[in-house]
Design a protein around this motif. Structure first.
Motif, PDB file in Angstrom:
ATOM      1  N   ALA A 298       0.833  -1.205   0.000  1.00  0.00           N
ATOM      2  CA  ALA A 298       0.000   0.000   0.000  1.00  0.00           C
ATOM      3  C   ALA A 298       0.865   1.250   0.000  1.00  0.00           C
ATOM      4  O   ALA A 298       0.572   2.232  -0.688  1.00  0.00           O
ATOM      5  CB  ALA A 298      -0.923  -0.019   1.216  1.00  0.00           C
ATOM      6  N   GLN A 299       1.929   1.210   0.776  1.00  0.00           N
ATOM      7  CA  GLN A 299       2.839   2.350   0.889  1.00  0.00           C
ATOM      8  C   GLN A 299       3.471   2.707  -0.450  1.00  0.00           C
ATOM      9  O   GLN A 299       3.675   3.882  -0.764  1.00  0.00           O
ATOM     10  CB  GLN A 299       3.919   2.006   1.912  1.00  0.00           C
TER      11      GLN A 299
ATOM     12  N   GLY B 170       2.144   1.841  -3.427  1.00  0.00           N
ATOM     13  CA  GLY B 170       1.153   1.881  -4.495  1.00  0.00           C
ATOM     14  C   GLY B 170       1.220   0.697  -5.430  1.00  0.00           C
ATOM     15  O   GLY B 170       1.012   0.828  -6.641  1.00  0.00           O
TER      16      GLY B 170
ATOM     17  N   GLU C  17      -0.416  -2.211  -6.820  1.00  0.00           N
ATOM     18  CA  GLU C  17      -1.753  -2.798  -6.956  1.00  0.00           C
ATOM     19  C   GLU C  17      -1.702  -4.317  -7.088  1.00  0.00           C
ATOM     20  O   GLU C  17      -2.482  -5.038  -6.442  1.00  0.00           O
ATOM     21  CB  GLU C  17      -2.450  -2.176  -8.162  1.00  0.00           C
TER      22      GLU C  17
ATOM     23  N   ALA D 172      -1.512   3.891   2.381  1.00  0.00           N
ATOM     24  CA  ALA D 172      -1.760   4.241   0.980  1.00  0.00           C
ATOM     25  C   ALA D 172      -2.142   5.710   0.845  1.00  0.00           C
ATOM     26  O   ALA D 172      -1.638   6.422  -0.031  1.00  0.00           O
ATOM     27  CB  ALA D 172      -2.862   3.355   0.409  1.00  0.00           C
ATOM     28  N   CYS D 173      -3.024   6.189   1.711  1.00  0.00           N
ATOM     29  CA  CYS D 173      -3.476   7.583   1.641  1.00  0.00           C
ATOM     30  C   CYS D 173      -2.343   8.549   1.982  1.00  0.00           C
ATOM     31  O   CYS D 173      -2.269   9.651   1.425  1.00  0.00           O
ATOM     32  CB  CYS D 173      -4.660   7.800   2.586  1.00  0.00           C
TER      33      CYS D 173
ATOM     34  N   TYR E  73      -2.570   4.759  -6.721  1.00  0.00           N
ATOM     35  CA  TYR E  73      -2.926   4.793  -5.306  1.00  0.00           C
ATOM     36  C   TYR E  73      -4.443   4.785  -5.123  1.00  0.00           C
ATOM     37  O   TYR E  73      -4.954   4.198  -4.162  1.00  0.00           O
ATOM     38  CB  TYR E  73      -2.318   6.030  -4.636  1.00  0.00           C
TER      39      TYR E  73
ATOM     40  N   VAL F  30      -5.432   1.251  -5.402  1.00  0.00           N
ATOM     41  CA  VAL F  30      -5.030   0.531  -4.184  1.00  0.00           C
ATOM     42  C   VAL F  30      -6.049   0.782  -3.077  1.00  0.00           C
ATOM     43  O   VAL F  30      -6.477  -0.142  -2.375  1.00  0.00           O
ATOM     44  CB  VAL F  30      -3.616   0.970  -3.743  1.00  0.00           C
ATOM     45  N   VAL F  31      -6.444   2.043  -2.907  1.00  0.00           N
ATOM     46  CA  VAL F  31      -7.444   2.389  -1.889  1.00  0.00           C
ATOM     47  C   VAL F  31      -8.761   1.681  -2.195  1.00  0.00           C
ATOM     48  O   VAL F  31      -9.426   1.157  -1.284  1.00  0.00           O
ATOM     49  CB  VAL F  31      -7.635   3.919  -1.820  1.00  0.00           C
TER      50      VAL F  31
END
Length: 457
Positions: free
Chosen positions: A222-223, A225, A227, A254-255, A267, A270-271
């Protein structure tokens, strides 16, 4: 061996190799002198030298051997590493590092020894044939001189063939480095996807945590990005609600890392996947910083909108007392080209609390953002706090807007605007959904949702 994996022995290259050899010889002499000093009697007690990571006879400081390994020269490696003892030698190199010198009162370049192995060097550069030769000669597949194993290096470089080779020779997929990271934690680029897949096929723990920061592979994906990695981990049973040492989930990570517009798309996806996998949009870390705080601070408009659609708490304060609205307003000047007005608009339409007029000075350089905020008031407050901070050229470019604001200061707003404020106040956090369902013209719906018009009326 490809041409890019070698270099020509120019005069400068030869000087560099000689310098490297000189530095290694100097380090050897320094150590020998230090040992002799330690062996001198002191207060009738013999001082025992500090244990070394391996026997001195197993060290290799030969620059020519280093060159053979770093360039993947298979023929030379065959000649040099012909048994188990040589294949497991500790390779020592010297690198110049900045070290603070109290005596000189400045940072100085100081030679510092670094340790690795022949297997680490070859696997970490994708020299599969060389790594296979070393393993065949008895190289320890799980040895970690310098704190990392060959599997760590191969995964970090994204060298799938080397990862496959090492795992087939019994490399531990869950081995931790000196810093507490497993090989799967080093799969941080798109080209490492197949490496991560191989690790899981050979028994890597999809929920293994780093020792100190307690980061899971899902956090890492997540960090960065990633997928594909994230989808793989979720399919293999990754815990979407796992928290790191700071109490943050992969969704927070991710955010927080969606900092560049060019990377916003991946990203965002991913979110999306994390939310589809059951991530809780309201989970905050130890500093009470939610994913929405992070997305607003990075001015990630699409991610903010997605989080709000999934019920993000629009008025939650972090430990510093800042709401998501405060976070986006503090970053307006830095993200002028990233449509900060869109985020402010979304937050207000989802029930964000009224904005303190003192915050207007933070968005004086963004006329559209200021217009959205001013249209959430039933009157225009004094503009003394921000008007002087607007550059003359910007004022000239948006003269119609800025002039209309000054003219309407402390003047009654139109009846139409007051009616808009009344409707919005009644609907509150349901503005974004309820207004679009009203049986009224589309233009009137947009007006109620604080459509940007370029002037204040």
């Amino acid at each position: 061996m490809s041409r890019r994996d070698t270099f020509v022995f120019t005069s400068s290259t030869l000087r560099a190799l000689r310098h490297q050899q000189d530095m290694l010889d100097w380090e050897t002499e320094r150590r020998a002198l230090a040992r002799r000093r330690l062996l001198l009697p002191k207060a009738r007690k013999m001082i025992t030298p500090r244990p070394q990571p391996a026997g001195e006879s197993k060290y290799c400081r030969d620059a020519v051997i280093h060159n053979a390994l770093f360039t993947g020269d298979l023929d030379k490696i065959k000649c040099i590493f012909n048994d188990e003892a040589t294949s497991n030698m500790i390779i020592e190199t010297l690198t110049d590092e900045l070290v603070w010198s109290p005596d000189m009162g400045l940072w100085a370049l100081t030679p510092k020894p670094k340790y690795t192995s022949a297997l680490r060097i070859t696997a970490g550069r994708g020299y599969t044939a060389c790594a296979k030769l070393l393993l065949h000669k008895g190289a320890d597949v799980n040895a970690s001189p310098g704190g990392l194993s060959a599997l760590h290096d191969a995964c970090a470089g994204g060298f799938t063939d080397c990862v496959q080779l090492l795992l087939s020779y019994g490399a531990n997929p869950n081995i931790l480095s000196e810093e507490g990271s497993a090989p799967i934690h080093l799969c941080t680029t798109p080209k490492t996807f197949q490496c991560a897949k191989l690790l899981l096929e050979f028994g890597a723990n999809v929920n293994i945590l780093t020792r100190d920061s307690q980061m899971s592979p899902l956090h890492v994906a997540a960090q960065h990005g990633l997928e594909e990695h994230l989808t793989l981990y979720l399919c293999r049973g990754a815990h979407v609600c796992s928290r790191n040492r700071e109490g943050e989930t992969a969704l927070n990570a991710a955010c927080a890392c969606a900092e560049k517009p060019a990377e916003g798309g991946r990203y965002y996806r991913v979110v999306q996947k994390l939310l589809s996998g059951g991530a809780d949009v309201r989970v905050a870390g130890r500093k009470n910083h939610t994913p929405l705080h992070n997305a607003c601070a990075n001015c990630s408009y699409r991610i903010v909108d997605l989080l709000l659609q999934h019920g993000a708490a629009v008025n939650q304060q972090n430990c510093a007392g800042y709401t998501p609205m405060d976070c986006v307003l503090q970053g307006v000047e830095e993200y002028l080209d990233w449509q900060p007005e869109g985020i402010v608009l979304s937050l207000l339409n989802h029930g964000a609390s009224p904005i303190n007029p003192k915050m207007l000075k933070l968005c004086s350089l963004s006329p559209k953002t200021m217009e959205v905020i001013l249209n959430s008031y039933d009157h225009i407050p004094l503009c003394d706090s921000w008007v002087e901070s607007v550059p003359p050229e910007l004022w000239q470019e948006h003269h119609t807007f800025y002039s209309s604001v000054v003219q309407m200061t402390n003047q009654p707003r139109s009846l139409q605007h007051l009616a808009r404020c009344a409707v919005r106040g009644y609907l509150d956090r349901h503005c974004h959904s309820a207004i679009t369902q009203l049986q009224i013209p589309h233009t009137l719906q947009e007006y109620l949702l604080l459509r940007i018009e370029g002037s204040i009326k």
